[in-house]
Design an enzyme around this catalytic site. Structure first.
Site, PDB file in Angstrom:
ATOM      1  N   ALA A 144       0.832  -1.207   0.000  1.00 46.16           N
ATOM      2  CA  ALA A 144       0.000   0.000   0.000  1.00 46.16           C
ATOM      3  C   ALA A 144       0.864   1.253   0.000  1.00 46.16           C
ATOM      4  O   ALA A 144       0.558   2.240  -0.678  1.00 46.16           O
ATOM      5  CB  ALA A 144      -0.937  -0.005   1.199  1.00 46.16           C
ATOM      6  N   ASP A 145       1.951   1.228   0.767  1.00 48.73           N
ATOM      7  CA  ASP A 145       2.858   2.370   0.786  1.00 48.73           C
ATOM      8  C   ASP A 145       3.478   2.613  -0.587  1.00 48.73           C
ATOM      9  O   ASP A 145       3.607   3.756  -1.028  1.00 48.73           O
ATOM     10  CB  ASP A 145       3.963   2.146   1.811  1.00 48.73           C
ATOM     11  CG  ASP A 145       3.538   2.531   3.214  1.00 48.73           C
ATOM     12  OD1 ASP A 145       3.436   3.739   3.480  1.00 48.73           O
ATOM     13  OD2 ASP A 145       3.306   1.642   4.037  1.00 48.73           O
ATOM     14  N   SER A 146       3.878   1.536  -1.246  1.00 45.79           N
ATOM     15  CA  SER A 146       4.519   1.684  -2.550  1.00 45.79           C
ATOM     16  C   SER A 146       3.544   2.236  -3.588  1.00 45.79           C
ATOM     17  O   SER A 146       3.896   3.115  -4.386  1.00 45.79           O
ATOM     18  CB  SER A 146       5.077   0.333  -3.010  1.00 45.79           C
ATOM     19  OG  SER A 146       6.056  -0.137  -2.110  1.00 45.79           O
TER      20      SER A 146
ATOM     21  N   GLY B 207       3.126   5.779  -2.830  1.00 42.41           N
ATOM     22  CA  GLY B 207       4.303   6.544  -3.230  1.00 42.41           C
ATOM     23  C   GLY B 207       4.288   6.877  -4.707  1.00 42.41           C
ATOM     24  O   GLY B 207       4.562   8.015  -5.110  1.00 42.41           O
TER      25      GLY B 207
END
Length: 411
Positions: free
Chosen positions: A183-185, A188
């Protein structure tokens, strides 16, 4: 051999035409991982990124995962192409210094909980007063408003809330979370796109604006039309393991020599080629074979045909035969395979970077290739605060100013 001083000025690698984001200045105030990744992606294509970390509490990514000689390797990738400085924004001197930096910047990326910058009198009114053209990017778990806004938020929660975990795993087994920052990637990547969109808007209006990025939203977008399916049909996608409800055969299959390969038949023509290849052409004439959904309902039959054929052949034979038949297949690779894969090698997907702390190290290259203004990895992640003096001196601070900030605990 003596290695260079890791706090020395980072090297530069000039491009004949110059990277496309040359002249863009980004202040990276964020941590773990979406905000910093967005700044990394901008830095890869020429933006000047200044990483601002707390003097006593560095970005936790410096300590995530394996390290070598006490140096975190994840940071070497996430911190590449960034100059690193320290500032305690909660102290008057740190606040004043950040405002001076904001006056020189195009973009500020932060991921504090909503209200934190405001608590330090560094909210949008204060930042935009210093620089009306500023783009302020606010990355949080749940966004800047709503009932969950003030909760601590991490990618794991977004992977759970979005529906990703609910559809991942084998039927009847527990929901499955990814073993990496998915999810972070995704957020980002989306944040970097949001920055470029906001900058394009600034070109039209001459004014900056605030970007509100919530981790729970981009991952929901990449999951496809699930909300529409549910809205129109009441359809809730179940866990199906490696199978798809949209086509078959599709999955991973074990070869005779103990390796795994992945097969996809999203196109009807490819599905037909696979059936001919595995010696079951009569299945093509079945009425249900004419659509992906029909084939998916008969996945047991198709998996038995494809899996049985693959189980009698080595991985090399499977890959060669599928390629000759123009059928879609790929080996299931771990990182060892990735590092030697000829296609990745041809694309220069993994590049070697000379690092003053660790020497030559390999990492993923920039995300895409531009023919005229390519990006580049100029240096790997720098030590905590390595460029503080240089960056603040460029800003006009004197040795006496720096000494006063250190005495205050702001550096």
């Amino acid at each position: 051999m003596t290695r260079p001083d890791p706090t020395a000025a980072p090297p530069t690698a000039p491009s004949p035409a110059g990277p496309p984001l040359t002249g863009l200045r980004v202040l990276d105030l964020a941590t773990l991982f979406a905000g910093p990744l967005a700044a990394t992606l901008l830095g890869d294509f020429g933006a000047e990124v200044v990483k601002v970390e707390h003097p006593g509490k560095p970005d936790p990514s410096r300590g995530h995962g394996p390290s070598k000689d006490g140096v975190g390797l994840w940071w070497k990738v996430l911190g590449r192409n960034k100059r690193t400085i320290t500032l305690d924004l909660s102290r008057p001197g740190g606040r004043a210094t950040l405002l001076r930096l904001v006056g020189t910047a195009d973009v500020v990326i932060e991921n504090f909980r909503p209200g934190t910058l405001e608590k330090w009198d560094l909210g949008w009114p204060e930042l935009s007063a210093v620089n009306p053209r500023l783009i302020l990017v606010r990355v949080t778990g749940f966004g800047q408003f709503g009932p969950y806004a003030h909760r601590p938020g991490f990618g794991t929660l977004a992977e759970a809330m979005s529906g990703f975990a609910a559809i991942t795993g084998e039927p009847g087994a527990p929901p499955t979370l990814p073993p990496f920052g998915l999810a972070d990637s995704i957020a980002g990547l989306t944040t970097a796109y949001a920055v470029m969109t906001a900058l394009a808007g600034r070109e039209r209006t001459g004014e900056g604006q605030v970007v509100d990025m919530a981790l729970i939203e981009p991952i929901l977008t990449v999951l496809g039309p699930q909300p529409t399916w549910y809205d129109q049909l009441g359809h809730v996608q179940p866990r199906t393991g490696n199978r798809s409800q949209n086509n078959a055969p599709r999955g991973t299959y074990l070869t005779a020599d103990g390796s795994w390969v992945a097969v996809s038949t999203s196109a009807q023509s490819v599905a037909e080629r696979v059936m001919v290849l595995v010696g079951r052409p009569e299945l093509i004439d079945e009425p249900w074979f004419a659509t992906g959904a029909g084939r998916a309902r008969h996945a047991d039959v198709l998996d038995e045909a494809v899996g049985g054929w693959i189980a009698r052949h080595t991985r090399a034979d499977v890959l060669a035969t599928f390629e000759k038949a123009e059928a879609a297949v790929a080996p299931v690779q771990d990182v060892r395979d990735v590092m030697t894969d000829p296609q990745y090698r041809a694309l220069d997907t993994i590049i070697t970077v000379d690092d003053p702390e660790l020497g030559p190290l390999r990492m993923q290259n920039v995300l895409f290739r531009l023919s005229a203004t390519p990006g580049a990895i100029r240096w790997a992640g720098r030590p905590h605060g390595a460029d503080t003096e240089e960056v603040l001196t460029e800003l006009g601070l004197t040795p006496a100013d720096l000494a006063a900030l250190r005495a205050e605990g702001a550096l």
